[in-house]
Write an enzyme that holds these catalytic residues in place. Sequence first.
Site, PDB file in Angstrom:
ATOM      1  CG  ASP A   1      -1.866  -1.211   1.198  1.00  9.40           C
ATOM      2  OD1 ASP A   1      -2.202  -1.684   0.098  1.00  9.40           O
ATOM      3  OD2 ASP A   1      -2.214  -1.687   2.295  1.00  9.40           O
TER       4      ASP A   1
ATOM      5  CE  LYS B   1       2.360  -2.479  -4.332  1.00  9.51           C
ATOM      6  NZ  LYS B   1       2.042  -2.096  -2.957  1.00  9.51           N
TER       7      LYS B   1
ATOM      8  CE  LYS C   1       0.464  10.189  -7.656  1.00  8.04           C
ATOM      9  NZ  LYS C   1       0.315  11.489  -7.068  1.00  8.04           N
TER      10      LYS C   1
ATOM     11  N   GLY D   1      -4.598  -4.259  -3.772  1.00  9.84           N
ATOM     12  CA  GLY D   1      -5.584  -3.232  -4.080  1.00  9.84           C
ATOM     13  C   GLY D   1      -4.810  -1.996  -4.491  1.00  9.84           C
ATOM     14  CG  HIS D   2      -2.172  -2.071  -7.062  1.00  5.32           C
ATOM     15  ND1 HIS D   2      -1.384  -2.742  -7.956  1.00  5.32           N
ATOM     16  CD2 HIS D   2      -1.808  -2.536  -5.837  1.00  5.32           C
ATOM     17  CE1 HIS D   2      -0.586  -3.577  -7.292  1.00  5.32           C
ATOM     18  NE2 HIS D   2      -0.839  -3.472  -6.012  1.00  5.32           N
TER      19      HIS D   2
ATOM     20  CD  GLN E   1       0.741  -8.931  -2.692  1.00  2.00           C
ATOM     21  OE1 GLN E   1       1.408  -9.570  -3.478  1.00  2.00           O
ATOM     22  NE2 GLN E   1      -0.502  -8.596  -2.933  1.00  2.00           N
TER      23      GLN E   1
HETATM   24  P1  GDP Z   1      -0.780   0.303  -3.544  1.00  2.00           P
HETATM   25  O1  GDP Z   1      -1.377  -0.979  -3.060  1.00  2.00           O
HETATM   26  O2  GDP Z   1       0.689   0.378  -3.294  1.00  2.00           O
HETATM   27  O3  GDP Z   1      -1.124   0.615  -4.970  1.00  2.00           O
HETATM   28  O4  GDP Z   1      -1.442   1.450  -2.662  1.00  2.00           O
HETATM   29  P2  GDP Z   1      -3.007   1.596  -2.254  1.00  2.00           P
HETATM   30  O5  GDP Z   1      -3.759   2.074  -3.432  1.00  2.00           O
HETATM   31  O6  GDP Z   1      -3.481   0.357  -1.581  1.00  2.00           O
HETATM   32  O7  GDP Z   1      -2.896   2.670  -1.111  1.00  2.00           O
HETATM   33  C1  GDP Z   1      -2.384   3.938  -1.345  1.00  2.00           C
HETATM   34  C2  GDP Z   1      -3.481   4.968  -0.991  1.00  2.00           C
HETATM   35  O8  GDP Z   1      -2.899   6.240  -0.883  1.00  2.00           O
HETATM   36  C3  GDP Z   1      -4.552   5.088  -2.048  1.00  2.00           C
HETATM   37  O9  GDP Z   1      -5.760   5.447  -1.435  1.00  2.00           O
HETATM   38  C4  GDP Z   1      -4.044   6.244  -2.920  1.00  2.00           C
HETATM   39  O10 GDP Z   1      -5.097   6.921  -3.606  1.00  2.00           O
HETATM   40  C5  GDP Z   1      -3.428   7.122  -1.884  1.00  2.00           C
HETATM   41  N1  GDP Z   1      -2.270   7.915  -2.313  1.00  2.00           N
HETATM   42  C6  GDP Z   1      -1.277   7.597  -3.184  1.00  2.00           C
HETATM   43  N2  GDP Z   1      -0.351   8.577  -3.204  1.00  2.00           N
HETATM   44  C7  GDP Z   1      -0.767   9.521  -2.333  1.00  2.00           C
HETATM   45  C8  GDP Z   1      -0.223  10.764  -1.889  1.00  2.00           C
HETATM   46  O11 GDP Z   1       0.853  11.189  -2.280  1.00  2.00           O
HETATM   47  N3  GDP Z   1      -0.929  11.462  -0.945  1.00  2.00           N
HETATM   48  C9  GDP Z   1      -2.115  11.015  -0.453  1.00  2.00           C
HETATM   49  N4  GDP Z   1      -2.732  11.744   0.459  1.00  2.00           N
HETATM   50  N5  GDP Z   1      -2.666   9.851  -0.858  1.00  2.00           N
HETATM   51  C10 GDP Z   1      -1.982   9.113  -1.764  1.00  2.00           C
HETATM   52  P1  IMO Z   2      -0.933  -4.189  -2.243  1.00  5.06           P
HETATM   53  O1  IMO Z   2      -0.482  -4.708  -3.607  1.00  5.06           O
HETATM   54  C1  IMO Z   2      -0.963  -4.669   2.072  1.00  5.06           C
HETATM   55  C2  IMO Z   2      -0.913  -8.790   3.613  1.00  5.06           C
HETATM   56  C3  IMO Z   2      -2.131  -9.239   4.368  1.00  5.06           C
HETATM   57  C4  IMO Z   2      -1.486 -10.222   5.341  1.00  5.06           C
HETATM   58  C5  IMO Z   2      -0.411 -10.869   4.493  1.00  5.06           C
HETATM   59  C6  IMO Z   2      -0.810 -12.209   3.900  1.00  5.06           C
HETATM   60  O2  IMO Z   2      -2.226  -3.466  -2.282  1.00  5.06           O
HETATM   61  O3  IMO Z   2       0.186  -3.439  -1.593  1.00  5.06           O
HETATM   62  P2  IMO Z   2      -2.401 -12.878   1.867  1.00  5.06           P
HETATM   63  O4  IMO Z   2      -3.860 -12.624   1.646  1.00  5.06           O
HETATM   64  O5  IMO Z   2      -1.514 -12.324   0.814  1.00  5.06           O
HETATM   65  O6  IMO Z   2      -2.105 -14.320   2.151  1.00  5.06           O
HETATM   66  O7  IMO Z   2      -2.067 -12.086   3.249  1.00  5.06           O
HETATM   67  O8  IMO Z   2      -0.121  -9.948   3.464  1.00  5.06           O
HETATM   68  N1  IMO Z   2      -1.172  -8.255   2.247  1.00  5.06           N
HETATM   69  C7  IMO Z   2      -1.145  -6.955   1.936  1.00  5.06           C
HETATM   70  N2  IMO Z   2      -0.958  -5.864   2.710  1.00  5.06           N
HETATM   71  N3  IMO Z   2      -1.102  -4.532   0.733  1.00  5.06           N
HETATM   72  C8  IMO Z   2      -1.245  -5.623  -0.060  1.00  5.06           C
HETATM   73  O9  IMO Z   2      -1.216  -5.540  -1.400  1.00  5.06           O
HETATM   74  C9  IMO Z   2      -1.318  -6.893   0.543  1.00  5.06           C
HETATM   75  N4  IMO Z   2      -1.490  -8.148   0.074  1.00  5.06           N
HETATM   76  C10 IMO Z   2      -1.386  -8.968   1.125  1.00  5.06           C
HETATM   77  O10 IMO Z   2      -2.764  -8.164   5.018  1.00  5.06           O
HETATM   78  O11 IMO Z   2      -0.838  -9.505   6.366  1.00  5.06           O
HETATM   79 MG    MG Z   3      -2.913  -1.630  -1.804  1.00  8.46          MG
END
Ligand code: GDP
Ligand code: IMO
Ligand code: MG
Length: 420
Positions: free
Chosen positions: A13, A16, A18, A40-41, A225
């Site tokens: 999270d 990535k 973005k 979840g991206h 991840q």
């Molecule tokens: P990923 O799994 O690495 O793609 O990240 P996620 O989408 O799960 O979580 C990142 C969250 O932060 C999302 O809600 C994005 O919309 C948000 N986000 C990304 N970059 C920024 C930033 O620079 N500032 C803020 N406030 N939110 C951001």
């Molecule tokens: P993105 O790509 C954050 C975590 C779960 C748990 C562990 C194992 O959005 O960054 P799993 O379901 O993979 O067997 O769970 O890994 N986990 C993540 N945490 N972002 C993710 O993906 C994750 N995918 C798995 O919360 O701790």
């Molecule tokens: Mg994510």
Amino acid sequence: MPNIVVVGTQWGDEGKGKVVDVLSRHCDAVIRFQGGNNAGHTLVVDGIKSIFHLIPSGILRPSCRCVIGPGVVVDPEVLLGEIDKLIEAGRPPEPGQLLVSSQAHVILPYHCDLDRLRERALGGQGIGTTKRGIGPCYEDKVARRGIRLGDLMHRSALQARLQVVLPEKNRMLTEWYGAPAYDLDELVDRMVSFGERLAPYLGDAIELVHGVLERGGSVLFEGAQGTFLDVDHGTYPYVTSSSTVAGGACAGAGVGPTDIDEVIGIVKAYTTRVGAGPFPTEVQGESGERLRRVGQEFGATTGRPRRCGWFDVPLIRRAARLNGLTRLAMTKLDVLSGLPKIPVCVRYERDPTDGSPIPVYTEFEGWSQDITQCTSFEQLPPACVAYIKELQELVGVSIELISVGPGREQTLLRGSFFTT
Ligand code: GDP
Ligand code: IMO
Ligand code: MG
């Protein structure tokens, strides 16, 4: 643009999705190489938010081909749901734009059941998985009893294969967990119907990716991840079941190390983690709550509140080694605006009683200005620039992309190749 691997440097999270969306403007193809819909991206383009779990984050660029590689585990129902959502949004992915490797393994309903039942049986000792069947599916892949997407195209072969595999699963479900069994014919019907709908998108990912490379195009390998959820290098056993480090891109996408030019690590300006496991710089109480509230730190897949803490320099230095990082992209700097002081863990001491790591913090000056409207690095307040430059020195990798908000346009670039 060169061929780039994008990885998370923390526990996922990091933003990535973005960054991949921003960089995909210059790419011919984006390929996911591991993980599944545990990811979840999030992309925010023209104020509209989209969350992708399986479809690569280049999908909002019509000129960019998106590939789900052989190393990914695919829940066909989830993938079809994502395709349907794109159709509803008026952006139907053409079969030429989205290609799904027929070698990718299928997450079957019993994988999700086993993931959920195992976690439940562990009670408070669970890993805190996303319960999407990821671990059980990768187990079957390695044990050579998996089903691949290509198998969904051939009813009789699928039936024969499930006839071998299903009795063991059913026994586990019913006798160990007291859960219902699956009927072979019903399961085959269901999977074949998914296969029929996915057929236009299935193909040979290796052909596509190497075709782009041979024509001199650029490929972006999108990690899911984060480094410390890697099955080998993460905080085992609190990890996911795939190789999330940059090396995983080679095996999962079917390229050699020599095909990759750059490895970009995505790093949050602080740290978060979802699920159980060690997190030395985690902060409880009001400071942690503030990061969660301002950063909207709730899982994009499960909606769970993310655990929050400060930036951890030794962790990112290790991530730099494990991935061979060439550059860093720092996200969510805007979330720190308004903090008078920002603690950063610069090293660890060992607790003399049990040897556990105790973070040693240095406090950096904060800044009060809103930075979400800044359009260049030069517009950032001096204390914010100092935070970036100090962290870059301490980690030893240059920070060349800075994100100051979730929107595509809230991105500041420092390096040269991002802009070409
Ligand atoms: P990923 O799994 O690495 O793609 O990240 P996620 O989408 O799960 O979580 C990142 C969250 O932060 C999302 O809600 C994005 O919309 C948000 N986000 C990304 N970059 C920024 C930033 O620079 N500032 C803020 N406030 N939110 C951001
Ligand atoms: P993105 O790509 C954050 C975590 C779960 C748990 C562990 C194992 O959005 O960054 P799993 O379901 O993979 O067997 O769970 O890994 N986990 C993540 N945490 N972002 C993710 O993906 C994750 N995918 C798995 O919360 O701790
Ligand atoms: Mg994510």
